[in-house]
Motif scaffolding. Sequence first.
Motif, PDB file in Angstrom:
ATOM      1  N   LEU A 126     -32.263 -53.070   1.293  1.00  0.00           N
ATOM      2  CA  LEU A 126     -32.542 -53.646  -0.322  1.00  0.00           C
ATOM      3  C   LEU A 126     -31.520 -54.492  -0.349  1.00  0.00           C
ATOM      4  N   HIS A 127     -30.324 -54.989   0.419  1.00  0.00           N
ATOM      5  CA  HIS A 127     -29.827 -55.668   0.431  1.00  0.00           C
ATOM      6  C   HIS A 127     -28.672 -54.791  -0.268  1.00  0.00           C
ATOM      7  N   MET A 128     -28.643 -54.119  -0.267  1.00  0.00           N
ATOM      8  CA  MET A 128     -27.027 -53.520  -0.402  1.00  0.00           C
ATOM      9  C   MET A 128     -25.775 -52.650   0.667  1.00  0.00           C
ATOM     10  N   SER A 129     -25.146 -52.825  -0.292  1.00  0.00           N
ATOM     11  CA  SER A 129     -23.877 -52.277   0.838  1.00  0.00           C
ATOM     12  C   SER A 129     -22.538 -51.802   0.408  1.00  0.00           C
ATOM     13  N   VAL A 130     -21.935 -51.241   0.792  1.00  0.00           N
ATOM     14  CA  VAL A 130     -20.651 -49.847  -0.418  1.00  0.00           C
ATOM     15  C   VAL A 130     -19.525 -49.895   0.638  1.00  0.00           C
ATOM     16  N   PRO A 131     -18.691 -50.030   0.403  1.00  0.00           N
ATOM     17  CA  PRO A 131     -17.437 -50.223   1.168  1.00  0.00           C
ATOM     18  C   PRO A 131     -17.097 -49.120   2.486  1.00  0.00           C
ATOM     19  N   TYR A 132     -18.091 -48.227   2.829  1.00  0.00           N
ATOM     20  CA  TYR A 132     -18.115 -46.846   3.673  1.00  0.00           C
ATOM     21  C   TYR A 132     -18.537 -47.169   4.949  1.00  0.00           C
ATOM     22  N   ASP A 133     -18.460 -46.404   6.241  1.00  0.00           N
ATOM     23  CA  ASP A 133     -19.551 -45.775   6.708  1.00  0.00           C
ATOM     24  C   ASP A 133     -19.937 -45.118   6.775  1.00  0.00           C
ATOM     25  N   LYS A 134     -20.303 -45.248   7.947  1.00  0.00           N
ATOM     26  CA  LYS A 134     -21.362 -43.610   7.894  1.00  0.00           C
ATOM     27  C   LYS A 134     -20.083 -42.535   7.878  1.00  0.00           C
ATOM     28  N   GLU A 135     -19.400 -42.683   8.709  1.00  0.00           N
ATOM     29  CA  GLU A 135     -17.953 -41.449   8.630  1.00  0.00           C
ATOM     30  C   GLU A 135     -17.715 -41.523   7.895  1.00  0.00           C
ATOM     31  N   GLN A 136     -17.158 -41.995   6.941  1.00  0.00           N
ATOM     32  CA  GLN A 136     -16.748 -42.204   5.488  1.00  0.00           C
ATOM     33  C   GLN A 136     -17.093 -41.063   4.362  1.00  0.00           C
ATOM     34  N   MET A 137     -18.637 -41.394   4.943  1.00  0.00           N
ATOM     35  CA  MET A 137     -19.526 -40.982   4.088  1.00  0.00           C
ATOM     36  C   MET A 137     -19.897 -39.714   4.618  1.00  0.00           C
ATOM     37  N   ARG A 138     -19.638 -39.064   5.352  1.00  0.00           N
ATOM     38  CA  ARG A 138     -19.967 -37.612   6.117  1.00  0.00           C
ATOM     39  C   ARG A 138     -18.727 -37.211   5.100  1.00  0.00           C
ATOM     40  N   GLU A 139     -18.023 -37.655   5.621  1.00  0.00           N
ATOM     41  CA  GLU A 139     -16.406 -36.996   4.858  1.00  0.00           C
ATOM     42  C   GLU A 139     -16.672 -36.898   3.443  1.00  0.00           C
ATOM     43  N   ILE A 140     -17.819 -37.796   2.665  1.00  0.00           N
ATOM     44  CA  ILE A 140     -17.143 -37.487   1.509  1.00  0.00           C
ATOM     45  C   ILE A 140     -17.986 -36.270   0.850  1.00  0.00           C
ATOM     46  N   LEU A 141     -19.054 -36.174   1.407  1.00  0.00           N
ATOM     47  CA  LEU A 141     -20.651 -35.258   1.341  1.00  0.00           C
ATOM     48  C   LEU A 141     -19.375 -33.980   1.714  1.00  0.00           C
ATOM     49  N   HIS A 142     -18.736 -33.865   2.925  1.00  0.00           N
ATOM     50  CA  HIS A 142     -18.175 -33.114   3.269  1.00  0.00           C
ATOM     51  C   HIS A 142     -17.390 -32.116   2.605  1.00  0.00           C
ATOM     52  N   ASN A 143     -16.884 -33.074   1.269  1.00  0.00           N
ATOM     53  CA  ASN A 143     -15.681 -33.037   0.948  1.00  0.00           C
ATOM     54  C   ASN A 143     -16.237 -32.330  -0.483  1.00  0.00           C
ATOM     55  N   CYS A 144     -17.146 -32.291  -0.933  1.00  0.00           N
ATOM     56  CA  CYS A 144     -17.909 -32.546  -2.429  1.00  0.00           C
ATOM     57  C   CYS A 144     -18.979 -30.851  -2.007  1.00  0.00           C
ATOM     58  N   VAL A 145     -19.037 -30.723  -1.325  1.00  0.00           N
ATOM     59  CA  VAL A 145     -19.712 -29.438  -0.341  1.00  0.00           C
ATOM     60  C   VAL A 145     -18.694 -28.259  -0.788  1.00  0.00           C
ATOM     61  N   ALA A 146     -17.166 -28.897   0.261  1.00  0.00           N
ATOM     62  CA  ALA A 146     -16.610 -27.644   0.555  1.00  0.00           C
ATOM     63  C   ALA A 146     -15.829 -27.511  -0.862  1.00  0.00           C
ATOM     64  N   LEU A 147     -15.447 -28.670  -1.475  1.00  0.00           N
ATOM     65  CA  LEU A 147     -14.876 -28.580  -2.861  1.00  0.00           C
ATOM     66  C   LEU A 147     -15.984 -27.737  -3.805  1.00  0.00           C
ATOM     67  N   SER A 148     -16.278 -27.590  -3.621  1.00  0.00           N
ATOM     68  CA  SER A 148     -17.452 -26.626  -4.756  1.00  0.00           C
ATOM     69  C   SER A 148     -17.541 -26.021  -4.097  1.00  0.00           C
ATOM     70  N   GLY A 149     -17.077 -25.474  -3.164  1.00  0.00           N
ATOM     71  CA  GLY A 149     -17.226 -24.216  -2.654  1.00  0.00           C
ATOM     72  C   GLY A 149     -18.581 -23.103  -2.301  1.00  0.00           C
ATOM     73  N   LEU A 150     -19.916 -24.332  -2.093  1.00  0.00           N
ATOM     74  CA  LEU A 150     -21.379 -24.049  -2.790  1.00  0.00           C
ATOM     75  C   LEU A 150     -21.603 -23.457  -0.765  1.00  0.00           C
ATOM     76  N   LYS A 151     -21.747 -22.467  -0.568  1.00  0.00           N
ATOM     77  CA  LYS A 151     -22.919 -22.423   0.171  1.00  0.00           C
ATOM     78  C   LYS A 151     -23.950 -22.686   1.090  1.00  0.00           C
TER      79      LYS A 151
END
Length: 314
Positions: free
Chosen positions: A77-102
């Motif tokens: 779709l000719h889109m880009s974001v200023p995060y690579d896969k590793e950074q996105m992975r970290e963000i996703l892990h952080n969202c879950v960790a901060l939510s406390g949801l199992k």
Amino acid sequence: MSILPALSARHVDHRSYPVGVAYMDGQYLPMAEAKISILDYGFLHSDATYDVAHVWKGNFFRLDDHLERFCRGMEQLHMSVPYDKEQMREILHNCVALSGLKDAYVEFICTRGTSPTFSRDPRDAENRFIAFAIPFGSVANEEQQKRGLNLAVTDILRIPPASLDPTVKNYHWLDMVRALYAGYAIEADSAVLVDQEGNLSEGPGFNIFVVRDGEILTPKGSVLHGITRQTIFDICSGQDIRCEQQSIPVDALKAADEVFITSTAGGVMAVTRLGGQAVGDGMIGTITQRITKCYWDMHTDARYASTVRYPDIA
Ligand code: PLP
């Protein structure tokens, strides 16, 4: 006196939102505070791609595959974001960790975004990355999971691949919402759509599988290549069950011994009725049960699972 309400009056949003944590513009926020501009083309034109992964008992399932599909979608779709896969992975892990949801439903989105001039040229827009984790959700509710779904077989055409590549996960859902309402009109729980040749396609948030004489078929074209769909292929090759992707005439459903649907939102879900008519003996079939068990067992297999590191709460 002005008839306009005071522009400075503090806006209060009375709607309620699921619990969870979102990430936007460099910040982690409670779900209720995660809002986008109404000028974002993701909202105005459904100009966006997204992915949904899940966390089950504290483990992400096949997160690499979801990130891979998401990045491929952005590229198409000719889109880009200023995060690579590793950074996105970290963000996703952080969202879950901060939510406390199992057990969590974890969505990540790239919208076309906005341009300062509201230019119609998509190249002028600044793309936006959003992610969030909310409690695990399923296409089928608990009761539907237990008895199997009643699925409406509609003649509603899924947006054709010649218009939109279905392998790029997208928000063009009005055909599917239409199918849902057609389904509700006959008291079905959900609905499946067809492709341009009248063969089976997919439904709102799921791929479909048909079991006949111990073999499994799933539609080949006009569908998202679901990560759960891929997991079914993997399970079947390990279990010596023949599973093929091919065009499936709608009539094949009538002769099916078992039918099931698959989604990250719910996993493997049995369909025991089609438009009110029993599939086979109307019970959840043995192959569906066997595959469901394998699917959930894979969630603790280190090849597919990545553990969320929750903060220690003293
Ligand atoms: N098809 C469509 C249109 C979907 O939106 C989804 C998931 O949301 C699926 C199929 C299933 O894909 P997955 O197994 O990756 O969740």
